[in-house]
Write a protein that holds these residues in place. Structure first.
Motif, mmCIF file in Angstrom:
data_model
loop_
_atom_site.group_PDB
_atom_site.id
_atom_site.type_symbol
_atom_site.label_atom_id
_atom_site.label_comp_id
_atom_site.label_asym_id
_atom_site.label_seq_id
_atom_site.Cartn_x
_atom_site.Cartn_y
_atom_site.Cartn_z
ATOM 1 N N ASN A 405 0.840 -1.195 0.000
ATOM 2 C CA ASN A 405 0.000 0.000 0.000
ATOM 3 C C ASN A 405 0.877 1.247 0.000
ATOM 4 O OD1 ASN A 405 -2.389 -1.473 0.031
ATOM 5 N ND2 ASN A 405 -2.302 -1.724 2.241
ATOM 6 N N THR A 406 1.491 1.498 -1.134
ATOM 7 C CA THR A 406 2.385 2.633 -1.288
ATOM 8 C C THR A 406 1.854 3.535 -2.389
ATOM 9 O OG1 THR A 406 3.781 1.568 -2.954
ATOM 10 C CG2 THR A 406 4.296 1.115 -0.649
ATOM 11 N N SER A 407 2.539 4.651 -2.576
ATOM 12 C CA SER A 407 2.120 5.586 -3.626
ATOM 13 C C SER A 407 2.461 5.064 -5.016
ATOM 14 C CB SER A 407 2.803 6.942 -3.403
ATOM 15 O OG SER A 407 4.216 6.792 -3.442
ATOM 16 N N THR A 408 3.317 4.046 -5.098
ATOM 17 C CA THR A 408 3.743 3.542 -6.407
ATOM 18 C C THR A 408 2.944 2.319 -6.857
ATOM 19 O OG1 THR A 408 5.487 2.260 -5.307
ATOM 20 C CG2 THR A 408 6.079 4.434 -6.186
ATOM 21 N N ASN A 410 -0.365 -0.732 -5.367
ATOM 22 C CA ASN A 410 -1.252 -1.157 -4.293
ATOM 23 C C ASN A 410 -1.858 -2.506 -4.671
ATOM 24 O OD1 ASN A 410 -4.262 -1.272 -3.302
ATOM 25 N ND2 ASN A 410 -3.181 -0.027 -1.818
ATOM 26 N N ASN A 431 4.382 5.576 -12.286
ATOM 27 C CA ASN A 431 5.299 4.710 -11.546
ATOM 28 C C ASN A 431 6.582 4.514 -12.363
ATOM 29 O OD1 ASN A 431 6.627 2.251 -10.581
ATOM 30 N ND2 ASN A 431 4.774 1.892 -9.406
#
Length: 778
Positions: A405-408, A410, A431
């Protein structure tokens, strides 16, 4: 069963936990299931009775009415026992089972006692036949024996309660051939079990005994055992005919259904009255079986069972063999009720383990990407419950599923009611893992995401890789293009933003256009979500100048659009505008200075700008009007002075009126304005000057026109004194022209002093110039 009795190791005081152990009473058998995670790889069972402990082995389990099955892919070991199995305690309709479960812990045997009492609620029929997985069993009730096969010469009677099994003998008939008679003790030694107590006759045999035989009924293989029990009691001869027949059809698979068959009537003289089917020992109504995915039908004297591969009640297992496969196991149960001419009931029960062939596991990948969201959305579906996602690679980059669950990226797990799960992967187009390709010929922008899912099959932890490639395509995409407008004070550029402008970098020269860069260079920039506006004033960095004359010049400014990853130039916006200016100085990269200077205060009233010169009196203007003069000359000529600083090199000259020595005679005793012109270059940008003796700068120079006042009384010649970065206030009668202020890059301090000194002397040697050499390090 063998009379082998041994003393068991001390029992463990605890039993397996509820999650590891299941004990169930069914209508006609008892079942124990224990998780292999608890038992280990080699669990064993012992039957316990009043006499002692009796190991259950492959040699005696079928004879005694047991079936032990280790199912590693299902993760448990299972024991099934007939209610009339050996060592079962029978008491007034109750059946008590006592077993020891033996496991191995740290090289030592550990024994767990297991006990269960079952009270079947279903009444016993006059005759019952059980076709179990590994044995056949026949049960006869003595009170109805006259009608089910007990015979004398003329009359059939029941065995008396006082009769003992030692009084009985048995003979087998094999394909119309009568085998020699033997007593029941000898029959037990050959693998047959007879029990003639409590008003019941129980006969049991494993499949494949020498006295059984195979036949076919309606094309279906059937194994049959036919025995006759007899005993002479006084003047009576008691005879009981015992027949067991079981379908040996192994099952087949067709179009998503498991099929099993049996003849409608296995026993002559009987007719079929009712059929019921189910799974795991539980019978259900026909309407429910059809709803649950299995169907029973009779056609041409054959009973056919069809079970959908994913029907409720079956067991499913995944495993890896190159690809990911699955199979389904069904503990199938069929009950058939037969009637004779007197409506005496015979019940035949079939227990079969039906296994589908290896089926490809239907895992699939669905592209749910919505282009407007600028986000890959990929769904991995139909993942079985015994398979989990343990790893993920995106375009070759390993990603952690547990910390996804990261900004790059999920990853979200979705659990479904049909015992499957899915995983939703979301990856922004921005990304860095995502591969971006722009095809300028077709104006197509493509994003590609190659995914490698790592899946693990439990509990054996087998690894399987499932790959997918997802492509998102945008058409009609092109690099941004600026609109340009000429202003009196410079050039204005405008860009209306489009969705994909962020893919490209806007640069001026080699510098990325940012708000900080614009402030540093004196540009005026505004940028919002819709428009980028850039106003570039004259004489700020980035301009090039051409066609310079007293009437004006052409200023050119270029904005580049580059690929954000490769820096390849995609488009450029070049704007040329004509400007006028009272003064101008240009310092070119090839070592030339071009100056338009106002010299009106540097000459006497009667003088003309055309009569001015540089420090070298032979270097006059290229053009002149009433107040200005245009000079174009190489930096290494016309008396130019060179000054060396720590980081910069400055070339300086001065504009003179050629009759300067007659100033007093012309009657001008007032102060006279000096006009100094200079070009400054970064020292490091002149590396070719030192290696090839050729002036070539990596950057344009910074030019300045300096107007300053100095008393000229008694002036005898050019008077340029070595000063450090002259800074004076220009004459108040007119504002000075804006300099071309190209800011030089920062380099290391000057390290070319001695070499540059010698080189400069060589460049000026032999000329008629009056140039003086100053090497002042500041």
């Amino acid at each position: 069963m063998s009379s082998s009795v041994r003393e068991s190791p001390p029992a463990h005081p605890c039993s397996p936990s509820d999650g590891a152990l299941h004990m169930e009473c069914h209508d006609r058998y008892f079942m124990i299931a224990v998780a292999l995670s608890f038992t280990g790889e080699d669990p064993r069972f012992e039957a316990v009775d009043r006499v002692g402990v009796h190991p259950i082995t492959k040699q005696n389990e079928a004879k005694c009415g047991y079936c032990v099955t280790v199912l590693p892919l299902l993760g448990h070991v299972e024991l099934r026992g007939s209610y009339f199995s050996c060592h079962t305690d029978r008491d007034d309709g109750d059946f008590t089972f006592s077993f020891n479960l033996i496991t191995s812990r740290d090289g030592k045997e550990v024994v767990y006692p297991l006990n269960k009492t079952c009270s079947p609620t279903l009444p016993w029929s006059p005759r019952e036949v059980t076709c179990a997985i590994n044995y056949m069993e026949v049960l006869l009730q003595s009170e109805s024996s006259c009608s089910v096969g007990m015979k004398t010469d003329q009359t059939a009677v029941a065995p008396t309660p006082g009769a003992v099994t030692s009084d009985w003998q048995v003979t087998f008939e094999r394909e119309q051939e009568q085998m020699p008679a033997m007593n029941l003790s000898e029959a037990r030694r050959q693998g047959y079990m007879f029990d003639l107590t409590d008003g019941l006759i129980v006969f049991r045999t494993s499949y494949g005994q020498p006295d059984s035989f195979m036949t076919e009924v309606n094309g279906i293989p059937v194994e049959k055992v036919q025995a006759t029990l007899f005993s002479k009691q006084g003047w009576l001869v008691l005879m009981v005919e015992v027949v067991a027949a079981c379908s040996m059809y192994s099952g087949s698979y067709d179009d998503g259904h498991m099929l099993w068959k049996t003849p409608e009537v296995l026993y002559s003289g009987l007719s079929s009255d009712r059929l019921r089917a189910g799974l795991n020992g539980e019978l259900v109504d026909q309407s429910i079986t059809e709803k649950e995915g299995y169907l029973v039908k009779t056609e041409d004297g054959t009973v056919e069972i069809s079970i959908r591969y994913d029907a409720a009640g079956g067991y499913r297992k995944s495993f890896v063999a190159g690809n990911l496969y699955e199979f389904y196991l069904f503990h199938f149960f069929l009950e058939q009720v037969l009637l004779d001419e007197d409506d005496v009931k015979t019940v035949v029960r079939f227990h079969r383990a039906l296994i589908t062939p290896l089926l490809h596991c239907p895992i699939y990948v669905q592209n749910q990407t919505v282009l407007e969201e600028q986000l890959f959305t990929v769904y991995l579906g139909e993942v079985p419950e015994d398979v989990t996602l343990t790893g993920l690679q995106l375009n070759g980059y390993q990603c952690d599923v547990l910390c996804s669950n990261t900004s790059t990226y999920n990853v979200t797990e979705v659990v479904h009611a049909n015992n499957t799960r899915g995983y939703t992967l979301k990856v922004p187009f921005s990304n860095p893992f995502v591969i971006k390709q722009f095809f300028s010929e077709d104006s197509v922008l493509q994003y590609r995401l190659d995914i490698n899912y790592t899946l693990s099959v439990e509990p054996q932890n087998e690894v399987y890789f499932h790959m997918a490639s997802i492509v998102a395509v945008f058409t009609g995409v092109s690099p941004p293009v600026f609109e340009a407008v000429c202003l009196d004070s410079g050039i204005s550029f405008k860009l209306d933003h489009k969705p994909f402008d962020y893919l490209w970098d806007v640069t001026i020269g080699s510098e990325l256009l940012t708000s900080e860069m614009a402030d540093r260079h004196g540009y005026i920039m505004t940028n919002d979500s819709q428009t980028l506006q850039l106003e570039v004033p004259l004489f700020t960095p980035g301009y090039t100048y051409a066609d310079i004359s007293l009437k004006g010049f052409v200023g050119t400014f270029e904005i580049l659009v580059q690929d954000g990853e490769t820096s390849a130039v995609q488009t450029s916006t070049v704007k040329k505008c004509s400007f006028t200016s009272s003064e101008l100085i240009v310092c070119s990269t090839d070592g030339r200075m071009t100056v338009v200077a106002d010299v009106s205060l540097a000459i006497p009233k009667e003088g003309k700008p055309a009569s001015t010169t540089l420090a070298d009196k032979y270097c006059g203007p290229k053009d002149a009007d009433e107040s200005r003069a245009l000079f174009m000359f190489p930096l290494s000529s016309c008396g130019t002075i060179v000054k060396i600083g720590k980081k910069n090199v400055t070339y300086q000259n001065e504009i003179f009126y050629k009759n300067y020595y007659n100033v007093d005679r012309l009657g001008s005793a007032n102060d006279t304005e000096r006009v100094i012109v200079q070009c400054t270059y970064p020292l490091a940008s002149l590396h070719l000057l030192f290696s090839r003796l050729k002036f070539e700068s990596d950057a344009v120079g910074t030019g300045r026109i300096i107007h300053t006042k100095q008393a000229t009384a008694g002036l005898k010649g050019p008077a340029i004194k070595p000063t450090v970065a002259p800074e004076t206030t220009p004459a108040t009668k007119r504002p000075p022209a804006k300099p071309v202020a190209f800011l030089p890059p920062v380099h290391r301090p000057g390290r070319y002093f001695s070499r540059f000194y010698n080189l400069a002397n060589r460049m000026t040697k032999g000329t008629n110039s009056s140039m003086k050499m100053y090497a002042v390090q500041v």
